[in-house]
Design an enzyme around this catalytic site. Structure first.
Site, PDB file in Angstrom:
ATOM      1  N   ASP A  36     -56.186  12.983  22.025  1.00  0.00           N
ATOM      2  CA  ASP A  36     -55.515  12.392  20.854  1.00  0.00           C
ATOM      3  C   ASP A  36     -55.409  13.395  19.705  1.00  0.00           C
ATOM      4  OD1 ASP A  36     -54.249  10.414  19.436  1.00  0.00           O
ATOM      5  OD2 ASP A  36     -56.083   9.315  18.933  1.00  0.00           O
ATOM      6  N   HIS A  75     -47.253  17.736  20.981  1.00  0.00           N
ATOM      7  CA  HIS A  75     -47.443  17.325  22.379  1.00  0.00           C
ATOM      8  C   HIS A  75     -47.355  18.532  23.312  1.00  0.00           C
ATOM      9  CE1 HIS A  75     -47.646  13.248  21.195  1.00  0.00           C
ATOM     10  NE2 HIS A  75     -46.383  13.122  20.847  1.00  0.00           N
ATOM     11  N   LEU A 107     -61.913  20.028  42.366  1.00  0.00           N
ATOM     12  CA  LEU A 107     -61.884  19.135  41.194  1.00  0.00           C
ATOM     13  C   LEU A 107     -60.758  18.139  41.403  1.00  0.00           C
ATOM     14  CD1 LEU A 107     -62.672  18.671  38.012  1.00  0.00           C
ATOM     15  CD2 LEU A 107     -60.529  19.872  37.623  1.00  0.00           C
TER      16      LEU A 107
HETATM   17  C1  IPE Z   1     -54.281   6.804  23.163  1.00  0.00           C
HETATM   18  O1  IPE Z   1     -53.898   7.363  21.965  1.00  0.00           O
HETATM   19  C2  IPE Z   1     -53.356   7.209  24.252  1.00  0.00           C
HETATM   20  C3  IPE Z   1     -53.326   8.621  24.574  1.00  0.00           C
HETATM   21  C4  IPE Z   1     -54.031   9.581  24.043  1.00  0.00           C
HETATM   22  C5  IPE Z   1     -52.418   8.963  25.628  1.00  0.00           C
HETATM   23  P1  IPE Z   1     -52.999   6.565  20.908  1.00  0.00           P
HETATM   24  O2  IPE Z   1     -52.789   7.517  19.782  1.00  0.00           O
HETATM   25  O3  IPE Z   1     -51.808   6.000  21.553  1.00  0.00           O
HETATM   26  O4  IPE Z   1     -53.968   5.373  20.497  1.00  0.00           O
HETATM   27  P2  IPE Z   1     -54.015   4.499  19.171  1.00  0.00           P
HETATM   28  O5  IPE Z   1     -52.638   3.948  18.964  1.00  0.00           O
HETATM   29  O6  IPE Z   1     -54.408   5.419  18.041  1.00  0.00           O
HETATM   30  O7  IPE Z   1     -55.055   3.448  19.434  1.00  0.00           O
HETATM   31  C1  IPE Z   2     -51.931  11.845  21.673  1.00  0.00           C
HETATM   32  O1  IPE Z   2     -51.512  12.296  20.430  1.00  0.00           O
HETATM   33  C2  IPE Z   2     -50.841  11.917  22.699  1.00  0.00           C
HETATM   34  C3  IPE Z   2     -50.231  10.615  23.015  1.00  0.00           C
HETATM   35  C4  IPE Z   2     -50.653   9.465  22.611  1.00  0.00           C
HETATM   36  C5  IPE Z   2     -49.050  10.635  23.846  1.00  0.00           C
HETATM   37  P1  IPE Z   2     -50.804  11.343  19.380  1.00  0.00           P
HETATM   38  O2  IPE Z   2     -49.338  11.429  19.554  1.00  0.00           O
HETATM   39  O3  IPE Z   2     -51.362   9.964  19.457  1.00  0.00           O
HETATM   40  O4  IPE Z   2     -51.231  12.026  18.027  1.00  0.00           O
HETATM   41  P2  IPE Z   2     -51.618  11.301  16.667  1.00  0.00           P
HETATM   42  O5  IPE Z   2     -52.693  10.320  16.989  1.00  0.00           O
HETATM   43  O6  IPE Z   2     -50.366  10.630  16.174  1.00  0.00           O
HETATM   44  O7  IPE Z   2     -52.081  12.406  15.790  1.00  0.00           O
HETATM   45 MG    MG Z   3     -52.905   9.047  18.567  1.00  0.00          MG
END
Ligand code: IPE
Ligand code: IPE
Ligand code: MG
Length: 241
Positions: free
Chosen positions: A21, A38, A132
């Site tokens: 995240d 990303h 792995l």
């Molecule tokens: C969880 O992160 C999903 C992934 C990292 C793929 P999100 O950014 O979507 O989760 P919330 O919305 O903060 O709970």
């Molecule tokens: C995690 O990063 C990747 C996905 C959920 C696809 P985010 O896109 O949630 O990044 P933040 O949380 O907005 O910083």
């Molecule tokens: Mg996020």
């Protein structure tokens, strides 16, 4: 066994799960579009997988796209689909050569035919590898995972009185994998966000404020070392029986 406890060597987790995240905030901090975050996050996977191989970790699960992430703007969703396809094209061969077995967790349904084909190709190419197991949770939701397991059990006509926890384990997406020993979430959020809800009943959690694109093997080591110091009890009282 990797998890065996010995006096001089702390246990290495067999299975590490990561909620990758913070890509969006990483990009915002640099004045870049979210998709650049990303891409940087995806680039980061290689070094963390290699570090896991070096530590002797046997299973790694990465949360890459949740069933709830479809609610993001369509350009971001399209970009994430593209990035997964590019990741498969670019990394599968090297992962295969490292002895990595790729698995996909989640529903293929909803992905484009081209992406489905890429996922199947990567899983198929690496299916006999055993160094792995790298499971990518993409279009994954923990609740959907449980629903799909229940559907599979019902479809087989297994009688209610024969259903136990092992039956669920055998029909859920992670079948054949041990439960995660450690769950890492980056970016300072302290929640599960519908990740492996069934499989993490006794997992040790490790949180870091570091955004995923900045997460390095040193951070992974910190998590592994901390795991080595934790006392897992599984509801019992250690040292007594
Ligand atoms: C969880 O992160 C999903 C992934 C990292 C793929 P999100 O950014 O979507 O989760 P919330 O919305 O903060 O709970
Ligand atoms: C995690 O990063 C990747 C996905 C959920 C696809 P985010 O896109 O949630 O990044 P933040 O949380 O907005 O910083
Ligand atoms: Mg996020």
């Amino acid at each position: 066994m990797a998890d065996a406890v010995s006096a001089d060597q702390p246990p290495v987790p067999q299975h590490i799960a990561i909620i990758m995240d913070g890509n969006g905030r990483w990009a915002r901090k640099r004045g870049l579009p979210r998709l650049a975050g990303h891409r940087a996050g995806t680039e980061n996977i290689r070094s963390i997988v290699s570090a896991c191989v070096d530590y002797g970790v046997r299973y790694m699960t990465l949360y890459a796209f949740s069933t709830e992430n479809w609610s993001r703007p369509s350009l971001e969703v399209q970009g994430l689909m593209q990035i997964l396809g590019d990741f498969i094209d670019r990394e599968t061969r090297a992962l295969h050569e490292q002895g990595v077995h790729l698995r996909h967790l989640g529903r293929l349904e909803g992905l484009s035919d081209k992406l489905k084909q890429k996922v199947r190709y990567a899983v198929d190419m690496t299916r006999n590898n055993s160094r792995l197991t790298l499971a990518i949770a993409f279009n994954y939701g923990g609740r959907t995972d449980v629903v799909d397991a229940v559907r599979a059990i019902v479809a087989k006509g297994i009688p209610a009185e024969e259903i136990d926890e092992q039956t669920i384990n055998d029909h859920i997406s992670t079948h054949g994998m041990p439960d995660p020993d450690v769950l890492i979430r980056t970016s300072g959020e302290w929640r599960l966000s519908n990740f492996l809800i069934w499989q993490t009943a006794y997992t040790e959690y490790w949180f870091t404020p570091v955004f995923w694109p900045d997460f390095r093997p040193e951070h992974l080591k910190q998590a592994i070392d901390e795991y080595g110091r934790r006392e897992r009890r599984f509801g019992g009282i250690n040292g007594q029986s």
